[in-house]
Design a protein around this motif. Sequence first.
Motif, mmCIF file in Angstrom:
data_model
loop_
_atom_site.group_PDB
_atom_site.id
_atom_site.type_symbol
_atom_site.label_atom_id
_atom_site.label_comp_id
_atom_site.label_asym_id
_atom_site.label_seq_id
_atom_site.Cartn_x
_atom_site.Cartn_y
_atom_site.Cartn_z
ATOM 1 N N LEU A 19 3.996 7.070 -3.416
ATOM 2 C CA LEU A 19 3.384 6.099 -2.520
ATOM 3 C C LEU A 19 3.797 4.665 -2.850
ATOM 4 N N ASP A 20 4.223 4.427 -4.086
ATOM 5 C CA ASP A 20 4.721 3.093 -4.436
ATOM 6 C C ASP A 20 5.981 2.752 -3.646
ATOM 7 N N VAL A 21 6.692 3.781 -3.213
ATOM 8 C CA VAL A 21 7.884 3.591 -2.386
ATOM 9 C C VAL A 21 7.522 3.645 -0.907
ATOM 10 N N THR A 22 6.704 4.627 -0.532
ATOM 11 C CA THR A 22 6.393 4.850 0.884
ATOM 12 C C THR A 22 5.612 3.707 1.517
ATOM 13 N N VAL A 23 4.598 3.208 0.816
ATOM 14 C CA VAL A 23 3.717 2.185 1.392
ATOM 15 C C VAL A 23 4.489 0.929 1.819
ATOM 16 N N PRO A 24 5.286 0.313 0.928
ATOM 17 C CA PRO A 24 6.024 -0.873 1.390
ATOM 18 C C PRO A 24 7.063 -0.572 2.455
ATOM 19 N N LEU A 25 7.630 0.642 2.446
ATOM 20 C CA LEU A 25 8.595 0.988 3.488
ATOM 21 C C LEU A 25 7.926 1.047 4.859
#
Length: 201
Positions: free
Chosen positions: A155-161
């Motif tokens: 989610l650290d990658v998905t959320v900002p994307l």
Amino acid sequence: MPKIIGGSLHEHREQTRQKLFAALSTLMAEQGFDAITLADIAHAAGVGRTAVYNHFPDKEALLLGFITHETEQYTATLQRALDDIDDPVEQLRAYVRAQAQLKRVYHVAPGPELRTVLSRGSQARVREHVVVVEQLLRQILAAGVASGAFPEQDLDVTVPLVNACLSGRGVAEDGPARERAIAQTEAFVLRAVGAAVPVPA
């Protein structure tokens, strides 16, 4: 002594702040933040210039106050909408739609123009408000992963994307083109996080 607006000094201060925020928002849309002055804002708000300084020491402080207020309003409204929805897929749809409804960019990182005129400290403060909204998205995605609606993911990658996709997307003001764009954006985001959704026609 200046005339008090509202029934008390507290109401007067709050209504003055609202006038300043409305004026700032309008002027930024018309001219951009860098081009306007506190005198312009005071004139547009219909208050004396001294009244501005009673609330905010400078233009950056006024902008940060505006962002704080708008973020709080936005997140409270969105949270109420999400509280009525149990399905994480439908919650994510609601989140995407809420983002599309925004007429002003007040809770996301400043665009190129603001980055050139805000101090590093102010940019960091604006970033704090991005985090507030990101937390709502993180909660939705975490619930979706836990329920099996979305596959395991970082989610650290998905959320900002996801937020970068939504903040960078222009949507038509109204009409069928707007609804089509929002529906396609919903489907794109849902597919991006791994939800099984049909492609809109």
